[in-house]
Scaffold this active site. Structure first.
Site, PDB file in Angstrom:
ATOM      1  N   CYS A  82       1.629 -21.181 -42.154  1.00  0.00           N
ATOM      2  CA  CYS A  82       2.930 -20.879 -41.565  1.00  0.00           C
ATOM      3  C   CYS A  82       4.056 -21.318 -42.515  1.00  0.00           C
ATOM      4  CB  CYS A  82       3.037 -21.602 -40.232  1.00  0.00           C
ATOM      5  SG  CYS A  82       4.470 -21.115 -39.305  1.00  0.00           S
ATOM      6  N   CYS A  89       2.633  24.398 -55.130  1.00  0.00           N
ATOM      7  CA  CYS A  89       3.942  23.883 -55.528  1.00  0.00           C
ATOM      8  C   CYS A  89       5.046  24.547 -54.726  1.00  0.00           C
ATOM      9  CB  CYS A  89       4.161  24.148 -57.019  1.00  0.00           C
ATOM     10  SG  CYS A  89       5.829  23.741 -57.564  1.00  0.00           S
ATOM     11  N   CYS A  96       8.976  16.238 -59.513  1.00  0.00           N
ATOM     12  CA  CYS A  96       8.133  15.806 -60.630  1.00  0.00           C
ATOM     13  C   CYS A  96       8.937  15.913 -61.923  1.00  0.00           C
ATOM     14  CB  CYS A  96       6.872  16.661 -60.705  1.00  0.00           C
ATOM     15  SG  CYS A  96       7.208  18.430 -60.841  1.00  0.00           S
ATOM     16  N   ASN A 127      -1.659 -15.355 -44.564  1.00  0.00           N
ATOM     17  CA  ASN A 127      -0.629 -15.637 -43.583  1.00  0.00           C
ATOM     18  C   ASN A 127       0.643 -14.948 -44.090  1.00  0.00           C
ATOM     19  OD1 ASN A 127       1.005 -16.894 -41.527  1.00  0.00           O
ATOM     20  ND2 ASN A 127      -0.583 -18.458 -41.366  1.00  0.00           N
ATOM     21  N   CYS A 169      10.248  21.882 -55.613  1.00  0.00           N
ATOM     22  CA  CYS A 169      11.325  20.948 -55.301  1.00  0.00           C
ATOM     23  C   CYS A 169      11.893  20.314 -56.568  1.00  0.00           C
ATOM     24  CB  CYS A 169      10.827  19.865 -54.354  1.00  0.00           C
ATOM     25  SG  CYS A 169       9.640  18.765 -55.125  1.00  0.00           S
TER      26      CYS A 169
HETATM   27  C1  LIG Z   1       5.428 -13.633 -34.546  1.00  0.00           C
HETATM   28  C2  LIG Z   1       4.301 -14.125 -35.382  1.00  0.00           C
HETATM   29  C3  LIG Z   1       3.776 -15.382 -35.137  1.00  0.00           C
HETATM   30  C4  LIG Z   1       2.723 -15.842 -35.890  1.00  0.00           C
HETATM   31  N1  LIG Z   1       2.208 -17.045 -35.579  1.00  0.00           N
HETATM   32  C5  LIG Z   1       1.113 -17.502 -36.250  1.00  0.00           C
HETATM   33  C6  LIG Z   1       0.485 -18.684 -35.874  1.00  0.00           C
HETATM   34  O1  LIG Z   1       0.867 -19.353 -34.920  1.00  0.00           O
HETATM   35  N2  LIG Z   1      -0.595 -19.094 -36.571  1.00  0.00           N
HETATM   36  C7  LIG Z   1      -1.077 -18.374 -37.628  1.00  0.00           C
HETATM   37  O2  LIG Z   1      -2.085 -18.767 -38.222  1.00  0.00           O
HETATM   38  N3  LIG Z   1      -0.502 -17.225 -38.016  1.00  0.00           N
HETATM   39  C8  LIG Z   1       0.578 -16.755 -37.338  1.00  0.00           C
HETATM   40  N4  LIG Z   1       1.133 -15.565 -37.698  1.00  0.00           N
HETATM   41  C9  LIG Z   1       0.582 -14.808 -38.848  1.00  0.00           C
HETATM   42  C10 LIG Z   1      -0.426 -13.768 -38.416  1.00  0.00           C
HETATM   43  O3  LIG Z   1      -1.553 -14.329 -37.785  1.00  0.00           O
HETATM   44  C11 LIG Z   1      -0.943 -12.924 -39.606  1.00  0.00           C
HETATM   45  O4  LIG Z   1      -1.530 -13.772 -40.549  1.00  0.00           O
HETATM   46  C12 LIG Z   1       0.162 -12.172 -40.309  1.00  0.00           C
HETATM   47  O5  LIG Z   1       1.081 -11.655 -39.359  1.00  0.00           O
HETATM   48  C13 LIG Z   1      -0.361 -11.013 -41.184  1.00  0.00           C
HETATM   49  O6  LIG Z   1      -1.068 -10.042 -40.448  1.00  0.00           O
HETATM   50  P1  LIG Z   1      -0.385  -8.655 -39.945  1.00  0.00           P
HETATM   51  O7  LIG Z   1       0.173  -7.967 -41.138  1.00  0.00           O
HETATM   52  O8  LIG Z   1      -1.493  -7.903 -39.263  1.00  0.00           O
HETATM   53  O9  LIG Z   1       0.690  -9.014 -38.980  1.00  0.00           O
HETATM   54  C14 LIG Z   1       2.204 -15.075 -36.939  1.00  0.00           C
HETATM   55  C15 LIG Z   1       2.714 -13.802 -37.175  1.00  0.00           C
HETATM   56  C16 LIG Z   1       3.755 -13.336 -36.402  1.00  0.00           C
HETATM   57  C17 LIG Z   1       4.293 -11.948 -36.632  1.00  0.00           C
HETATM   58  S1  SF4 Z   2       6.998  17.703 -57.224  1.00  0.00           S
HETATM   59 FE1  SF4 Z   2       6.726  19.298 -58.792  1.00  0.00          FE
HETATM   60  S2  SF4 Z   2       4.639  20.035 -58.441  1.00  0.00           S
HETATM   61 FE2  SF4 Z   2       5.215  18.917 -56.591  1.00  0.00          FE
HETATM   62  S3  SF4 Z   2       6.039  20.511 -55.246  1.00  0.00           S
HETATM   63 FE3  SF4 Z   2       7.772  19.608 -56.342  1.00  0.00          FE
HETATM   64  S4  SF4 Z   2       8.038  20.977 -58.119  1.00  0.00           S
HETATM   65 FE4  SF4 Z   2       6.008  21.397 -57.304  1.00  0.00          FE
END
Ligand SMILES: Cc1cc2nc3c(=O)[nH]c(=O)nc-3n(C[C@H](O)[C@H](O)[C@H](O)COP(=O)(O)O)c2cc1C
Ligand code: SF4
Ligand SMILES: Cc1cc2nc3c(=O)[nH]c(=O)nc-3n(C[C@H](O)[C@H](O)[C@H](O)COP(=O)(O)OP(=O)(O)OC[C@H]3O[C@@H](n4cnc5c(N)ncnc54)[C@H](O)[C@@H]3O)c2cc1C
Ligand code: SF4
Ligand code: SF4
Lengths: 440, 434
Positions: free
Chosen positions: B139, B347, B353, B204, B350
């Site tokens: 955390c 293509c 590229c 985390n 657009c």
């Molecule tokens: C609101 C919130 C609270 C969290 N609280 C904890 C916690 O208490 N303990 C913990 O280990 N990780 C906590 N995390 C981290 C999450 O467990 C997790 O590692 C992190 O969000 C990445 O995963 P995700 O991308 O799926 O959210 C928290 C995350 C969020 C969003």
């Molecule tokens: S990025 Fe280039 S190849 Fe892709 S759709 Fe646009 S013009 Fe065509």
């Protein structure tokens, strides 16, 4: 109000005011903020964007859409107005399905373009509604320019000239400025007096005097204007209307579609607007569609739009045709008017079927009609104008006419389609040329 | 249908999808509903010492990064460990484990860095019937200021020490949850191993400020005009987590250390990727917080469909299969030559590229008057940028040149043999025979 769609003859009040309000509401309501962000996000920010090339005023579409996407619609509006000072009206009336949106790469890819028109409306409304005018005037040049016609071409020219520091006087024969924006565009495309508000907003730049009720050929003369001003721009549109040239054309109930539309656009109370029970519109362009749709929306029971060639030859875009069909307008193609029948007032109208080369087939049909609208094209009116070509004032790429010191643009001049956006582009470009000439 | 049953450090669960220690696992009500929805296990919201629990802020705890249409791409939080009394949590855990004996229930723990604190609390918690412990050394906010969480996780010696205390205090499996807020993930992972930990879980959350309120001039989330850094998680952190998992999995010292993969897992595919790189199972937090518990149903159906398609019958079949293909840059085959190819039928013209390659890369795309875009083989360095910016999937592909074929950019034929930097003539340290 005792009338209904079934009431005989030409009657007002076929629908109650709630129904009328609903019918004449905004055709494409403005995006709210979130809708705009989602729509803007679909734009790929193309390199040398095809949409931009397809826009007659060459608005930098990818840039303004990105400005919307990043939360600065005001900057987006400025990008639009830089190229097209009537970007607000164009956002509402442009047939985008045949312009920018037709060539949008997402149309190519998925048949579903970025909604450029509605995004443009979203951005431009922000500034116009707030009454913010983002342009100022250059130092006065001391030059005076006359603009005849306060339609899109004339207003666009006037604004650009005023911006460059010239003093502009705009003359218009009508009692109100705006041209067809005010008197022609379908009511559901320009709700809440947008045309009027837009003109007011445009004039905020200053340096433009509008004189209404002043008609060229009736009190104003080209020679007089030439003598008084350093340059003259003509944006007088197409004031005349083509005649059918058939028997009975003069009977009561046979009217010009543009007059009907102008009356409707100026009506304070649509429930006082009379419309027939059985309405027949003759023509295949935007005017015909607008007259037919609005007749239906006023409560006419039967509305037929009759065009002498095939559907694919209609000037009205597919979107417009579908709109008419969806409102209940019956579209009849390959039928040419033969005679208007009735005793004093029209009762029926006879058509003969034709093939695509307009060759009569000998087969006829009769449609019941208590009102007929003619929408078979407008023509240039006026005497002593510069040289014409194909019935329009002949101009070069810079809007110069055959007469030194006189420029022209918009519907009255050659070049481009008869569209609001084209008129704006031509007015703007002529103004740039006038400015170059006056500063030389 | 493929069998998703999973066993991680001896702990069985119906599938490899666990809810990470966080709000989704903060109470009985949630956890029961999570199990009913299909989650294979939970790591209970981190428990603290006895006595008055911590208090959370009373303003916003979350900040977010959004993509188009407000799709949540990244989440940041300043929440602390559980703010409910220890006894209440323990009673609830006991009831839940009793009713769901086949589901995994892990206790996440964080107490001050003192031997008796850890040694006293683990046996107490074990009485709930939980299947194992996860030591929260991750955390990054709030708790770290009090010498816990990532303040421990950033010092390998502390990790080793606490892991050892815990292993002495319990027979249950001990998983050490790692913080990504370090320079090299191998130091804490090796420390956990030395301390006797049964597994590591990572990542985390990452220290972060998600945005700045430009009117008030304060970081968001903002509380009474001030903000603090929080922990970042969600789809945006997945690439960082994947790399750290891979680093541990391919490091000879830690290669056998079981890993529970965490960080941005949102779909079955994310889970499969973590597992292919060596994670025995995955833990999920943000995806559940965004869409609710039901998403696990897509993870289950997606993973089993993919396993069926590939002919894998158990998750063990593919865990770690991608690990041997994670290598150092210096061992990449420099004789493998590719060129971008634009499929003209796909293509949509657009020009992205073109803009990308012309303005920022190698001027290797040509644009004709009528907007036909083609790759100049004599300029293309095969960087792949055009592929990534093209809005049409698979419209631009990279073609591998055959051995002997001329590379028009270098004017040399492609060599058949593998050849890397270590033996390259331009490398002053080259080990190649002259
Ligand atoms: C609101 C919130 C609270 C969290 N609280 C904890 C916690 O208490 N303990 C913990 O280990 N990780 C906590 N995390 C981290 C999450 O467990 C997790 O590692 C992190 O969000 C990445 O995963 P995700 O991308 O799926 O959210 C928290 C995350 C969020 C969003
Ligand atoms: S990025 Fe280039 S190849 Fe892709 S759709 Fe646009 S013009 Fe065509
Ligand atoms: C019914 C209808 C619907 C249409 N719908 C659309 C649409 O949806 N989208 C679109 O893009 N285009 C549409 N158009 C076309 C569009 O309105 C015109 O192309 C555009 O208005 C042309 O602008 P302009 O300035 O050249 O002429 P106008 O708008 O016609 O303006 C000319 C002005 O000159 C004035 N004037 C004329 N003669 C004189 C004179 N002798 N002295 C002084 N003043 C004079 C007139 O009073 C008028 O104000 C429609 C047209 C009609 C008729
Ligand atoms: S063509 Fe379409 S996607 Fe490309 S810039 Fe224009 S609106 Fe955007
Ligand atoms: S792979 Fe790189 S160098 Fe080659 S065309 Fe694409 S962007 Fe240009």
């Amino acid at each position: 109000m005792s009338n209904t769609p079934f009431s005989d003859g030409i009657q007002a009040g076929r629908l109650d005011s709630a129904e009328l309000a609903e019918n004449f509401g905004d055709l494409h309501p403005r995006f709210d903020d979130h809708e705009a962000l989602v729509a803007a996000d679909r734009c790929y920010f193309c390199h040398d964007a095809p949409c931009m090339t397809a826009c007659p005023t060459e608005i930098d579409i990818p840039l303004f859409i990105r400005q919307i996407a990043t939360g600065t619609p005001e900057a987006a509006a400025k990008t639009i107005f830089d190229q097209n000072i009537l970007g607000g009206m164009c956002a509402r009336v442009c047939p985008t399905e045949t312009l920018c949106e037709q060539v949008c790469v997402r149309e190519t890819a998925e048949g579903n373009p970025v909604e450029i028109g509605r995004l443009q409306r979203y951005a431009t409304d922000k500034l116009v509604d707030a009454g913010l005018h983002p342009f100022g005037r250059a130092d006065s040049t001391g030059k005076k320019v006359a603009v005849v016609g306060a339609g899109p071409a004339g207003l666009s020219a006037a604004h650009r000239l005023a911006m460059h520091g010239h003093d502009v006087t705009v003359y218009d024969a009508r009692a109100k400025a705006g041209g067809l924006n005010e008197f022609g565009i379908a009511a559901y495309k320009s709700v809440e007096s947008f045309a009027e508000r837009e003109v007011e907003w445009l004039l905020k730049i200053g340096g433009i005097t509008v004189e209404t009720g002043k008609k060229l050929g009736d009190g104003l003369s080209l020679d007089g204007l030439k003598a008084e001003f350093d340059a003259v721009f003509l944006g007088i549109g197409l004031g005349g209307v083509n005649a059918l040239g058939v028997d009975g054309e003069g009977k009561d109930g046979v009217d010009d579609a543009v007059d009907f539309i102008a009356e409707l656009r100026q009506a304070d109370d649509l429930s006082k607007m009379a419309i027939g029970r059985d309405v027949v519109v003759i023509g295949g362009g935007m005017t015909a569609v607008d007259a037919a749709v609005q007749a239906k929306l006023l409560g006419a029971l039967n509305v037929s739009l009759v065009y002498r060639r095939g559907k694919d030859r209609m000037n009205a875009s597919e979107f417009e045709q579908d709109l008419a069909a969806s409102k209940g307008v019956r579209i009849i193609t390959n039928a040419s008017p033969k005679a208007v029948i009735g005793n004093g007032a029209v009762r029926e109208i006879e058509f003969e079927y034709t093939d695509n080369d307009l060759k009569p087939t000998g087969q006829t049909i009769r449609l019941a009609a208590d009102q007929v609208f003619k929408a078979i094209g407008q023509t240039l009116e006026g005497e002593g104008l510069p040289a014409l070509e194909w019935g329009k004032i002949k101009v070069d790429d810079n809007g110069r006419t055959s007469v030194e010191g006189i420029w022209a643009g918009g519907d009255c001049a050659t070049g481009g389609d008869d569209l609001t956006v084209t008129a704006v582009a031509e007015g703007r470009d002529a103004a740039e040329d006038i400015h170059a000439k006056l500063s030389a | 249908m493929a069998n998703l049953e999973s066993e991680f450090v001896g702990i069985k669960s119906p599938n490899p999808f666990w809810l990470a220690s966080a709000p989704p696992t903060d109470k009985e009500y949630n956890v029961r509903r999570a199990f009913e929805a299909g989650w294979g296990g939970v790591v209970w919201k981190t428990l603290g010492a006895e006595g008055p629990p911590v208090v959370n802020v009373n303003g916003p705890r979350y900040g977010a990064i959004h993509g188009a249409d407000r799709r949540l791409l990244g989440l940041n939080n300043i929440e602390l460990i559980t703010d409910r009394p220890l006894e209440v949590n323990l009673e609830e855990m006991t009831r839940v484990k009793r009713d769901y004996p086949d589901h995994a229930l892990i206790a996440s723990v964080m107490v001050p860095c003192e031997e008796d604190e850890w040694k006293r609390i683990l046996p107490m918690i074990a009485e709930t019937g939980c299947d194992g412990f996860e030591l929260n050394f991750g955390c990054p906010h709030g708790m770290a200021e009090r010498g816990m969480g990532s303040a421990v996780g950033q010092v390998p010696d502390y990790i080793e020490m606490v892991s050892r205390w815990c292993k002495e205090a319990t027979d249950l499996p001990v998983i050490v949850k790692l913080t990504p807020n370090i320079t090299n993930i191998l130091y804490p992972a090796e420390a956990a191993l030395r301390g006797g930990a049964d597994a590591v879980s990572l990542i985390n959350t990452i220290n972060s400020i998600t945005s700045v309120n430009l009117d008030v001039m304060s970081p968001e989330p903002m509380i009474d005009g001030k903000g603090t850094h929080g922990g970042y998680c969600g789809p945006a952190v997945k690439p960082i987590a994947l790399n750290m998992v891979a680093e541990i999995a391919r490091n000879p010292e830690t290669a056998k250390l079981p890993i529970s993969g965490i960080g941005g897992v949102t779909t079955w595919r994310d889970a499969a990727e973590f597992m292919a790189l060596g994670a025995g199972n995955v833990q999920v937090c943000t995806a559940a917080m965004t869409y609710g518990f039901k998403i696990v149903q897509e993870m289950i159906s997606g993973l089993s469909q993919w396993m069926d398609e590939k002919g894998y019958t158990s998750t063990a079949d593919f865990v770690g299969m991608a690990t041997p293909n994670v290598t150092d840059w210096q061992y990449l085959n420099l004789n493998h030559v590719t060129k971008a190819v634009i499929n003209q039928d796909d293509c949509i013209k657009c020009g992205r590229c073109y803009a990308a390659c012309e303005d920022t890369s190698h001027q290797a795309i040509e644009m004709s008057e009528d907007r036909v875009f083609t790759v100049k083989d004599d300029e293309c360095v095969a960087c792949n940028l055009c592929v990534n910016v093209c809005p049409v999937e698979n419209c631009i592909t990279m073609r591998t040149l055959e051995p002997g074929e001329m590379d028009e950019r270098t004017n040399t034929p492609v060599e058949a043999e593998y050849g890397n930097w270590t033996a390259h003539p331009n490398n002053p340290m080259s080990t190649a025979a002259e």
